[in-house]
Design an enzyme around this catalytic site. Structure first.
Site, mmCIF file in Angstrom:
data_model
loop_
_atom_site.group_PDB
_atom_site.id
_atom_site.type_symbol
_atom_site.label_atom_id
_atom_site.label_comp_id
_atom_site.label_asym_id
_atom_site.label_seq_id
_atom_site.Cartn_x
_atom_site.Cartn_y
_atom_site.Cartn_z
ATOM 1 N N HIS A 65 0.864 -1.182 0.000
ATOM 2 C CA HIS A 65 0.000 0.000 0.000
ATOM 3 C C HIS A 65 0.899 1.230 0.000
ATOM 4 O O HIS A 65 1.693 1.432 0.914
ATOM 5 C CB HIS A 65 -0.930 0.020 1.220
ATOM 6 C CG HIS A 65 -1.880 1.177 1.207
ATOM 7 N ND1 HIS A 65 -3.136 1.108 0.625
ATOM 8 C CD2 HIS A 65 -1.756 2.445 1.689
ATOM 9 C CE1 HIS A 65 -3.747 2.272 0.760
ATOM 10 N NE2 HIS A 65 -2.931 3.100 1.396
ATOM 11 N N CYS A 66 0.777 2.050 -1.030
ATOM 12 C CA CYS A 66 1.631 3.226 -1.196
ATOM 13 C C CYS A 66 0.857 4.476 -0.791
ATOM 14 O O CYS A 66 -0.150 4.817 -1.420
ATOM 15 C CB CYS A 66 2.100 3.331 -2.643
ATOM 16 S SG CYS A 66 3.184 4.746 -2.946
#
Length: 338
Positions: free
Chosen positions: A168-169
């Site tokens: 998850h960025c």
């Protein structure tokens, strides 16, 4: 409905019947067949109502995460701010023609980086359907209350199980998964190119900037408390007021321009190196048919296959120019199961 009258007639309380009716309104007919309803409490119903009911057919995907929104704002501020500084005072080689080509190329890279970021942020990363039937080998997610296919992982920020989830960025405010990994790769590539071009343009600006040189001073007398001769002072003032020095002072960059150039230069170096490392890390994961989570867990569940098939799975079918644009991925018929 008939099933509600049957429940009430069988001695079920009205509150329990209301809970069953509310659950049937939330779930699909496949999940809640008639005569096989599951009793559920009110807090569980409220939690299920808050859970986002996204499906793969949803065209726009957006996460309302505070940290992601802040990082998203910082990303656009850096991209737009650096573009304005480079477009205003940046320098390019080979005269006017080179300056025009360099400026247009830099603006194209800037547009592609913003386009790739929007595509990565607003594309469904590969959320598992909540109403899917369990297949052989699927696990059950206790948070999504839905089947979890192999190589799918639950994201606490997106509140969904993501197929082939890499990580998850927060900079794109989204997960990087099976459906938006191409856009994430293009975002890293174009940001790296933009940072490289910004460093090159600002370096030429500093090299060509006409900084005024200090006036040449005659050697002073070594005597203690010796006074400066009037001729020396007049010569120094005349040199400062010469046309060449006045023109150099007018063309010299201001302090604000120098400060902005220094800040953009160092930011471009830092984020250029960061995106370059991330790009090659993602390319290595794609070629080996693994993800970041698989590498952290040491999992080898992914089948080995040629790197071209893995690239075609992420970037879609040709032609190759579609690989360089953040367009929707065209699926490839592959014998290997994703």
């Amino acid at each position: 409905p008939d099933w509600l009258r049957e429940l009430e007639g069988g001695g079920v309380s009205s509150a329990a019947a209301g809970n069953c009716y509310a659950r049937s309104a939330i779930q699909s007919p496949v999940q809640a067949p008639r005569g096989a309803l599951e009793m559920q409490s009110v807090p569980e119903l409220q939690e299920q109502e808050r859970r986002p009911q996204r499906t793969p057919s949803t065209r726009i995907w957006c996460n309302c995460d505070g940290c992601g929104i802040v990082c998203q704002g910082i990303t656009y501020a850096l991209l737009v701010g650096s573009n304005m500084i480079v477009a205003r005072i940046g320098r390019w080689p080979f005269g006017d023609a080179g300056a025009l080509v360099g400026f247009l190329s830099y603006e194209c890279v800037f547009i592609l980086s913003v386009w790739s970021h929007l595509a990565c942020m607003l594309t469904d990363p590969g959320a598992c359907p909540l109403d899917a039937e369990a297949m052989e080998g699927d696990r059950h997610c206790n948070k999504c209350k839905a089947p979890k296919p192999p190589r799918a992982h639950h994201c606490s920020t997106c509140q969904r199980c993501i197929m082939k989830m890499d990580h998850h960025c927060p900079w794109v405010n989204n997960c990087v998964g099976a459906r938006n990994q191409k856009h994430f790769m293009l975002f890293l590539l174009y940001v790296c190119l933009q940072c490289t071009a910004a460093c090159f343009s600002l370096s030429l600006y500093f090299a060509a900037a006409p900084f005024p040189s200090p006036p040449a001073r005659r050697p002073r007398s070594k005597a203690f408390l010796a006074k400066e001769e009037p001729d020396d002072a007049a010569a120094a003032s005349q040199e400062l007021s010469s046309p060449r020095q006045q023109e150099a002072r007018l063309q010299a960059p201001s302090e604000s321009d120098i400060l902005c150039c220094v800040l953009v230069f160092f930011v471009a170096i830092i984020f250029g190196l960061f995106t370059c490392v991330m790009f090659f890390d993602q390319a290595s994961n794609i070629s080996s048919n693994t993800t970041g989570i698989d590498n952290l867990k040491g999992s080898t569940a992914a089948p080995a296959r040629p790197w071209r098939e893995s690239m075609a799975e992420v970037f879609g079918r040709g032609p190759l120019w579609r690989w360089l644009l953040p367009l929707p991925v065209r699926p490839v018929e592959d014998k290997t199961e994703i």
